[in-house]
Enzyme design. Structure first.
Site, mmCIF file in Angstrom:
data_model
loop_
_atom_site.group_PDB
_atom_site.id
_atom_site.type_symbol
_atom_site.label_atom_id
_atom_site.label_comp_id
_atom_site.label_asym_id
_atom_site.label_seq_id
_atom_site.Cartn_x
_atom_site.Cartn_y
_atom_site.Cartn_z
ATOM 1 N N ASP A 175 38.826 35.228 1.475
ATOM 2 C CA ASP A 175 39.101 36.442 0.721
ATOM 3 C C ASP A 175 40.165 37.217 1.497
ATOM 4 O O ASP A 175 40.733 36.705 2.470
ATOM 5 C CB ASP A 175 37.824 37.254 0.485
ATOM 6 C CG ASP A 175 37.282 37.913 1.752
ATOM 7 O OD1 ASP A 175 37.799 37.648 2.869
ATOM 8 O OD2 ASP A 175 36.327 38.703 1.636
ATOM 9 N N ARG A 197 16.619 12.023 14.162
ATOM 10 C CA ARG A 197 15.632 13.081 13.906
ATOM 11 C C ARG A 197 16.221 14.238 13.108
ATOM 12 O O ARG A 197 15.523 14.921 12.374
ATOM 13 C CB ARG A 197 15.013 13.578 15.204
ATOM 14 C CG ARG A 197 15.929 14.420 16.062
ATOM 15 C CD ARG A 197 15.248 14.818 17.376
ATOM 16 N NE ARG A 197 15.969 15.818 18.106
ATOM 17 C CZ ARG A 197 16.997 15.589 18.912
ATOM 18 N NH1 ARG A 197 17.433 14.353 19.086
ATOM 19 N NH2 ARG A 197 17.586 16.577 19.547
ATOM 20 N N HIS A 198 17.518 14.430 13.228
ATOM 21 C CA HIS A 198 18.165 15.514 12.494
ATOM 22 C C HIS A 198 18.220 15.215 10.996
ATOM 23 O O HIS A 198 18.143 16.130 10.181
ATOM 24 C CB HIS A 198 19.569 15.762 13.050
ATOM 25 C CG HIS A 198 19.565 16.016 14.521
ATOM 26 N ND1 HIS A 198 18.981 17.137 15.084
ATOM 27 C CD2 HIS A 198 20.036 15.287 15.552
ATOM 28 C CE1 HIS A 198 19.113 17.088 16.396
ATOM 29 N NE2 HIS A 198 19.746 15.965 16.709
ATOM 30 N N CYS A 229 36.208 35.070 5.866
ATOM 31 C CA CYS A 229 36.176 36.406 5.284
ATOM 32 C C CYS A 229 36.104 37.370 6.469
ATOM 33 O O CYS A 229 36.351 36.965 7.606
ATOM 34 C CB CYS A 229 35.043 36.580 4.271
ATOM 35 S SG CYS A 229 33.359 36.584 4.918
ATOM 36 N N GLY A 230 35.769 38.610 6.239
ATOM 37 C CA GLY A 230 35.732 39.560 7.336
ATOM 38 C C GLY A 230 34.755 39.171 8.430
ATOM 39 O O GLY A 230 35.081 39.217 9.611
ATOM 40 N N THR A 231 33.551 38.759 8.040
ATOM 41 C CA THR A 231 32.526 38.351 9.006
ATOM 42 C C THR A 231 32.180 36.877 8.935
ATOM 43 O O THR A 231 31.551 36.350 9.840
ATOM 44 C CB THR A 231 31.217 39.129 8.774
ATOM 45 O OG1 THR A 231 30.721 38.804 7.466
ATOM 46 C CG2 THR A 231 31.416 40.632 8.920
ATOM 47 N N ILE A 250 30.081 35.854 6.828
ATOM 48 C CA ILE A 250 28.721 35.847 6.266
ATOM 49 C C ILE A 250 28.726 35.752 4.745
ATOM 50 O O ILE A 250 28.100 34.862 4.161
ATOM 51 C CB ILE A 250 27.925 37.073 6.745
ATOM 52 C CG1 ILE A 250 27.758 37.039 8.269
ATOM 53 C CG2 ILE A 250 26.557 37.123 6.061
ATOM 54 C CD1 ILE A 250 27.239 38.330 8.871
ATOM 55 N N HIS A 295 23.894 18.533 14.658
ATOM 56 C CA HIS A 295 22.480 18.611 14.303
ATOM 57 C C HIS A 295 22.235 18.928 12.834
ATOM 58 O O HIS A 295 21.213 18.527 12.284
ATOM 59 C CB HIS A 295 21.777 19.667 15.155
ATOM 60 C CG HIS A 295 21.610 19.248 16.584
ATOM 61 N ND1 HIS A 295 20.824 19.939 17.460
ATOM 62 C CD2 HIS A 295 22.137 18.218 17.282
ATOM 63 C CE1 HIS A 295 20.862 19.355 18.656
ATOM 64 N NE2 HIS A 295 21.676 18.312 18.569
ATOM 65 N N ARG A 325 37.215 39.410 11.438
ATOM 66 C CA ARG A 325 36.934 40.639 12.178
ATOM 67 C C ARG A 325 35.974 40.404 13.337
ATOM 68 O O ARG A 325 35.652 41.325 14.076
ATOM 69 C CB ARG A 325 36.381 41.687 11.228
ATOM 70 C CG ARG A 325 37.362 42.062 10.133
ATOM 71 C CD ARG A 325 36.772 43.006 9.113
ATOM 72 N NE ARG A 325 37.709 43.162 7.998
ATOM 73 C CZ ARG A 325 37.339 43.337 6.746
ATOM 74 N NH1 ARG A 325 36.059 43.390 6.423
ATOM 75 N NH2 ARG A 325 38.242 43.460 5.801
#
Length: 149
Positions: free
Chosen positions: A8, A132-133, A65-67, A69, A98, A109
């Site tokens: 973005d 295992r993963h 993006c900014g974070t 998240i 993993h 940011r």
């Protein structure tokens, strides 16, 4: 290797640096936008990259993006996507080794250009360890089957 990349407005400048870095390393990179720092909505770009990755048009994706998240949350709504928001190289390696992450998300940011490029390199050079993963990823897939129809 083909890489889908998107951002973005908050991640646009970092995306451009990452794109240039990957192309210099010989990767084929397709940019899903955005193309400026003008305000826009991260779900549009998270979804576009995730859809392309899950449809096997690209081997992996990178989102900014900014974070990191919001765009990662958007991407993770697509069944089969394992998008990891990362801000250090160890987590980038482990996301692939993993968790078999198929998309990396970064926050412009949160991490500077130098660290971001190191994170991208760590992610791109890592491989899924399986064993295992895989059992754990199979459990995640069962959750997806139940809730993401």
């Amino acid at each position: 290797m083909k890489i889908a990349i998107g951002s973005d407005h908050g991640g646009y400048l970092l995306k451009e640096e990452i794109k240039k870095h990957l192309i210099q390393k010989g990767y084929e990179v397709v940019d899903f936008g955005t193309n400026s720092t003008d305000s826009c909505d991260y779900p549009d770009f998270g979804y576009a990259v995730a859809k392309a990755v899950v449809n096997n048009e690209f081997e992996t994706g990178i989102l900014c993006c900014g974070t990191g998240i919001g765009i990662s949350i958007s991407a993770n709504k697509v069944k089969g996507i394992r998008c990891a928001v990362v801000s250090d190289t160890f987590s980038a390696k482990m996301a692939k080794a993993h968790n078999n992450a198929n998309i990396l998300a970064l926050g412009e940011r949160v991490v500077g250009k130098g660290l971001a490029l190191e994170i991208v390199d760590a992610f791109m050079s890592s491989e899924f360890e399986g064993e295992r993963h895989q059992r754990r990823l199979d459990k995640i897939a069962k959750i997806e089957q139940k809730y993401l129809k």
